[in-house]
Motif scaffolding. Structure first.
Motif, PDB file in Angstrom:
ATOM      1  N   TYR A  75       1.118  -1.460  -0.518  1.00 42.38           N
ATOM      2  CA  TYR A  75      -0.016   0.190   0.190  1.00 42.38           C
ATOM      3  C   TYR A  75       0.582   1.519  -0.288  1.00 42.38           C
ATOM      4  CZ  TYR A  75      -4.127   2.771   0.896  1.00 42.38           C
ATOM      5  OH  TYR A  75      -5.145   3.579   1.129  1.00 42.38           O
ATOM      6  N   LEU A  77       1.522   4.092  -2.526  1.00 45.15           N
ATOM      7  CA  LEU A  77       2.308   4.740  -4.407  1.00 45.15           C
ATOM      8  C   LEU A  77       3.223   4.395  -4.930  1.00 45.15           C
ATOM      9  CD1 LEU A  77       0.958   8.417  -3.221  1.00 45.15           C
ATOM     10  CD2 LEU A  77      -0.249   6.645  -4.341  1.00 45.15           C
ATOM     11  N   VAL A  78       4.611   4.346  -4.639  1.00 44.49           N
ATOM     12  CA  VAL A  78       5.514   4.562  -5.256  1.00 44.49           C
ATOM     13  C   VAL A  78       6.156   2.986  -4.243  1.00 44.49           C
ATOM     14  CG1 VAL A  78       7.791   5.625  -6.477  1.00 44.49           C
ATOM     15  CG2 VAL A  78       5.980   7.119  -5.647  1.00 44.49           C
ATOM     16  N   ALA A 108       3.183  -2.150  -5.850  1.00 50.57           N
ATOM     17  CA  ALA A 108       2.315  -1.423  -5.592  1.00 50.57           C
ATOM     18  C   ALA A 108       1.054  -0.494  -6.636  1.00 50.57           C
ATOM     19  CB  ALA A 108       3.550  -0.138  -4.721  1.00 50.57           C
ATOM     20  N   VAL A 109       0.622   0.414  -5.665  1.00 53.59           N
ATOM     21  CA  VAL A 109      -0.784   1.424  -5.912  1.00 53.59           C
ATOM     22  C   VAL A 109      -0.779   1.735  -7.654  1.00 53.59           C
ATOM     23  CG1 VAL A 109      -1.939   3.430  -5.800  1.00 53.59           C
ATOM     24  CG2 VAL A 109      -1.712   2.000  -4.236  1.00 53.59           C
ATOM     25  N   ARG A 110       1.178   2.793  -7.511  1.00 49.78           N
ATOM     26  CA  ARG A 110       1.814   3.563  -8.771  1.00 49.78           C
ATOM     27  C   ARG A 110       0.867   3.970  -9.573  1.00 49.78           C
ATOM     28  NH1 ARG A 110       6.641  -0.249 -11.733  1.00 49.78           N
ATOM     29  NH2 ARG A 110       6.229   2.002 -12.307  1.00 49.78           N
ATOM     30  N   PHE A 111       0.639   3.007 -10.978  1.00 46.04           N
ATOM     31  CA  PHE A 111       0.368   4.125 -11.975  1.00 46.04           C
ATOM     32  C   PHE A 111      -1.417   3.285 -12.188  1.00 46.04           C
ATOM     33  CE2 PHE A 111      -1.843   3.910 -16.638  1.00 46.04           C
ATOM     34  CZ  PHE A 111      -2.957   5.005 -15.482  1.00 46.04           C
ATOM     35  N   HIS A 112      -2.789   3.757 -12.531  1.00 43.74           N
ATOM     36  CA  HIS A 112      -3.907   2.672 -12.689  1.00 43.74           C
ATOM     37  C   HIS A 112      -4.787   4.042 -13.161  1.00 43.74           C
ATOM     38  CE1 HIS A 112      -7.459   0.630 -12.613  1.00 43.74           C
ATOM     39  NE2 HIS A 112      -6.898  -0.695 -12.327  1.00 43.74           N
ATOM     40  N   PRO A 113      -5.608   4.022 -13.890  1.00 46.04           N
ATOM     41  CA  PRO A 113      -6.790   4.709 -14.700  1.00 46.04           C
ATOM     42  C   PRO A 113      -7.921   5.213 -13.862  1.00 46.04           C
ATOM     43  CG  PRO A 113      -7.041   3.485 -16.265  1.00 46.04           C
ATOM     44  CD  PRO A 113      -5.766   3.304 -14.797  1.00 46.04           C
ATOM     45  N   ALA A 114      -8.227   4.109 -12.669  1.00 47.04           N
ATOM     46  CA  ALA A 114      -9.512   4.406 -11.590  1.00 47.04           C
ATOM     47  C   ALA A 114      -8.451   5.576 -10.378  1.00 47.04           C
ATOM     48  CB  ALA A 114      -9.027   2.943 -11.035  1.00 47.04           C
ATOM     49  N   LEU A 115      -7.168   5.606 -10.709  1.00 44.71           N
ATOM     50  CA  LEU A 115      -7.064   7.144  -9.060  1.00 44.71           C
ATOM     51  C   LEU A 115      -7.308   7.995  -9.939  1.00 44.71           C
ATOM     52  CD1 LEU A 115      -3.345   5.051  -8.913  1.00 44.71           C
ATOM     53  CD2 LEU A 115      -4.812   4.901  -7.252  1.00 44.71           C
ATOM     54  N   ALA A 116      -7.545   8.314 -11.008  1.00 45.40           N
ATOM     55  CA  ALA A 116      -7.555   9.278 -12.041  1.00 45.40           C
ATOM     56  C   ALA A 116      -9.900   9.673 -11.216  1.00 45.40           C
ATOM     57  CB  ALA A 116      -7.630   9.461 -13.064  1.00 45.40           C
ATOM     58  N   ASP A 117     -10.435   8.870 -10.952  1.00 44.93           N
ATOM     59  CA  ASP A 117     -11.891   9.125 -11.453  1.00 44.93           C
ATOM     60  C   ASP A 117     -11.444   9.209  -9.067  1.00 44.93           C
ATOM     61  OD1 ASP A 117     -12.876   8.532 -13.749  1.00 44.93           O
ATOM     62  OD2 ASP A 117     -11.884   6.238 -13.355  1.00 44.93           O
ATOM     63  N   ALA A 118     -10.547   8.013  -8.781  1.00 44.64           N
ATOM     64  CA  ALA A 118     -10.611   8.612  -7.256  1.00 44.64           C
ATOM     65  C   ALA A 118     -10.309  10.569  -7.378  1.00 44.64           C
ATOM     66  CB  ALA A 118      -9.299   7.674  -6.862  1.00 44.64           C
ATOM     67  N   LEU A 119      -9.221  10.036  -7.367  1.00 46.46           N
ATOM     68  CA  LEU A 119      -9.183  12.008  -7.623  1.00 46.46           C
ATOM     69  C   LEU A 119      -9.851  13.133  -7.539  1.00 46.46           C
ATOM     70  CD1 LEU A 119      -6.267  12.704  -6.602  1.00 46.46           C
ATOM     71  CD2 LEU A 119      -5.329  13.076  -8.764  1.00 46.46           C
TER      72      LEU A 119
ATOM     73  N   MET B   5      -8.462  22.367  -9.929  1.00 46.06           N
ATOM     74  CA  MET B   5      -7.985  21.249  -9.704  1.00 46.06           C
ATOM     75  C   MET B   5      -6.038  22.008  -8.949  1.00 46.06           C
ATOM     76  SD  MET B   5      -8.778  17.908  -9.894  1.00 46.06           S
ATOM     77  CE  MET B   5      -8.660  16.217  -9.083  1.00 46.06           C
ATOM     78  N   ASP B  20       4.628   8.223 -12.306  1.00 49.26           N
ATOM     79  CA  ASP B  20       3.015   7.920 -12.386  1.00 49.26           C
ATOM     80  C   ASP B  20       2.460   8.403 -11.524  1.00 49.26           C
ATOM     81  OD1 ASP B  20       3.697   4.728 -12.631  1.00 49.26           O
ATOM     82  OD2 ASP B  20       4.609   4.773 -10.610  1.00 49.26           O
ATOM     83  N   VAL B  24      -0.997   9.400 -13.788  1.00 51.68           N
ATOM     84  CA  VAL B  24      -2.589   9.983 -13.457  1.00 51.68           C
ATOM     85  C   VAL B  24      -3.617  10.950 -13.480  1.00 51.68           C
ATOM     86  CG1 VAL B  24      -3.778   9.718 -10.722  1.00 51.68           C
ATOM     87  CG2 VAL B  24      -2.904   7.908 -11.753  1.00 51.68           C
ATOM     88  N   VAL B  28      -6.309  12.960 -15.695  1.00 48.58           N
ATOM     89  CA  VAL B  28      -7.574  13.896 -14.205  1.00 48.58           C
ATOM     90  C   VAL B  28      -7.637  14.664 -16.183  1.00 48.58           C
ATOM     91  CG1 VAL B  28      -7.796  15.537 -13.208  1.00 48.58           C
ATOM     92  CG2 VAL B  28      -6.858  13.304 -12.394  1.00 48.58           C
ATOM     93  N   LEU B  71      -1.621   8.323   0.614  1.00 49.96           N
ATOM     94  CA  LEU B  71      -2.672   7.965   0.895  1.00 49.96           C
ATOM     95  C   LEU B  71      -2.902   7.503   2.352  1.00 49.96           C
ATOM     96  CD1 LEU B  71      -0.595   4.091  -0.552  1.00 49.96           C
ATOM     97  CD2 LEU B  71      -2.701   5.309  -1.454  1.00 49.96           C
ATOM     98  N   LEU B 103      -6.340  11.421  -1.731  1.00 44.24           N
ATOM     99  CA  LEU B 103      -6.842   9.952  -1.947  1.00 44.24           C
ATOM    100  C   LEU B 103      -6.766   8.716  -1.800  1.00 44.24           C
ATOM    101  CD1 LEU B 103      -6.273   9.066  -5.311  1.00 44.24           C
ATOM    102  CD2 LEU B 103      -4.186   8.796  -4.960  1.00 44.24           C
ATOM    103  N   ASP B 106     -10.906   7.448  -0.682  1.00 43.14           N
ATOM    104  CA  ASP B 106     -11.898   7.268  -1.580  1.00 43.14           C
ATOM    105  C   ASP B 106     -11.521   5.670  -2.202  1.00 43.14           C
ATOM    106  OD1 ASP B 106     -13.051   9.167  -3.834  1.00 43.14           O
ATOM    107  OD2 ASP B 106     -12.785   6.529  -5.480  1.00 43.14           O
ATOM    108  N   LEU B 108     -12.708   3.985  -4.074  1.00 44.32           N
ATOM    109  CA  LEU B 108     -11.917   3.179  -5.090  1.00 44.32           C
ATOM    110  C   LEU B 108     -10.776   2.573  -5.634  1.00 44.32           C
ATOM    111  CD1 LEU B 108     -13.252   5.674  -8.071  1.00 44.32           C
ATOM    112  CD2 LEU B 108     -13.479   3.425  -8.501  1.00 44.32           C
ATOM    113  N   VAL B 112      -8.214  -1.187  -6.923  1.00 42.04           N
ATOM    114  CA  VAL B 112      -7.058  -0.554  -7.536  1.00 42.04           C
ATOM    115  C   VAL B 112      -5.768  -1.816  -6.628  1.00 42.04           C
ATOM    116  CG1 VAL B 112      -5.210   0.856  -7.644  1.00 42.04           C
ATOM    117  CG2 VAL B 112      -6.580   1.950  -7.857  1.00 42.04           C
ATOM    118  N   ARG B 116      -4.395  -5.494  -8.181  1.00 43.18           N
ATOM    119  CA  ARG B 116      -2.944  -5.586  -8.073  1.00 43.18           C
ATOM    120  C   ARG B 116      -2.765  -7.244  -7.607  1.00 43.18           C
ATOM    121  NH1 ARG B 116      -2.202  -2.302 -11.200  1.00 43.18           N
ATOM    122  NH2 ARG B 116      -1.444   0.077 -10.965  1.00 43.18           N
TER     123      ARG B 116
END
Lengths: 167, 122
Positions: A75, A77-78, A108-119, B5, B20, B24, B28, B71, B103, B106, B108, B112, B116
């Motif tokens: 858990y 981001l990087v 790790a979490v890293r890149f996922h398009p769902a993170l854009a939706d989360a943001l 934003m 990364d 993201v 956005v 996070l 972040l 959320d 979502l 993710v 993984r």
């Protein structure tokens, strides 16, 4: 398909840990939500530092409850030092302790398009200044009176605020 | 009202660690919800959060919605970021500043994490 997790599996969310009381509350809730919706029979959190339970203790408890295959998701981001150096050490220790348990480490979490939706969803929940420090109240709600907590000794710490009142 | 934003990021001594996050933020921008999307770093990298706020205002933002790319709730989310936004509000009284959820809060994130786990299972 190979994408349905075996129900005997456990997912362990590997996290750094924090000195701030209540900092782990959100991650504990995330794990509980994942377990409740059946992502795995067990979804638990294991910490590297400061917070309980430590990773080794989490593995022990999953194995005690019958886990034979464990997937560890960092858990983070990087994937930095904690993921690349400390986690493999934790895994090696666990594999020595439980040679019959299969352990795999995910990305790790890293890149996922769902993170854009989360943001974007986080932005939808934006609040005015009066609410900006509400998470501090959350920390106070889980106060362990820890001297290492950055709130200890401040007016935001229920333990030290209370002792001031006694004095 | 023209919204911006602002994505508030911790920053890293290894700038490659931000790759990364930038990807993201590109998604956005593609979503097209906000006409202005800027990234600001708390430490190590540029632009700093105050610099990123300047950029938002220069582009005509009347409202800045600042979202912590974190996070966890720690002292940064609880104290340091609100302090920076308080300073920005004092500097730009005509601009409205709002702070978004962090972040990791959320729902979502669960999807993710599960993906993984499935990737290593497959």
């Amino acid at each position: 398909m190979g994408i349905i997790l075996n129900m005997s599996d456990a997912i362990i969310l590997f996290s750094h840990g924090s000195v701030l009381c209540g900092a782990g509350q959100n991650l504990a809730e995330l794990a509980a939500r994942m377990q409740a919706r059946g992502d795995a029979a067990m979804v638990e959190v294991g910490y590297l530092n400061y917070s309980e339970p430590r990773f080794g203790e989490t593995v022990r408890s999953c194995v005690a409850r019958g886990a034979t295959e464990i997937i560890v998701v960092p858990y983070f981001l990087v994937a930095g030092k904690f993921v690349k150096e400390d986690l493999p050490q934790c895994i090696a220790n666990a594999e020595r302790a439980y040679p019959n348990v299969k352990m795999r480490v995910a990305e790790a979490v890293r890149f996922h398009p769902a993170l854009a939706d989360a943001l974007l969803a986080c932005a939808e929940r934006a609040q005015a200044p009066a609410a900006w420090r509400d998470t501090k109240a959350q920390a106070a709600a889980f106060c362990r009176a820890s001297k290492r907590c950055p709130l200890y000794g401040s007016n935001d710490c229920p333990a030290t605020r209370a002792s001031e009142m006694v004095v | 009202m023209k919204d911006a934003m602002l994505v508030m990021v911790h920053g890293s001594p290894r700038p490659i660690a931000n790759t990364d996050m930038f990807a993201v933020v590109d998604v956005v921008r593609e979503r097209g919800v906000y006409p202005i999307v800027e990234v600001g770093f708390m430490e190590c990298n540029e632009p700093s959060i105050p610099q990123a706020i300047d950029r938002c205002v220069e582009q005509g933002a009347q409202r800045v919605i600042a979202v912590p790319y974190f996070l966890h709730t720690g002292m940064h989310v609880t104290d340091d970021l609100p302090n920076l936004l308080d300073q920005a509000q004092a500097q730009y009284p005509e601009v409205q500043f709002l702070m978004g959820d962090y972040l990791g809060h959320d729902p979502l994130l669960a999807d993710v994490i599960l993906e993984r786990a499935k990737q290593v299972e497959a």
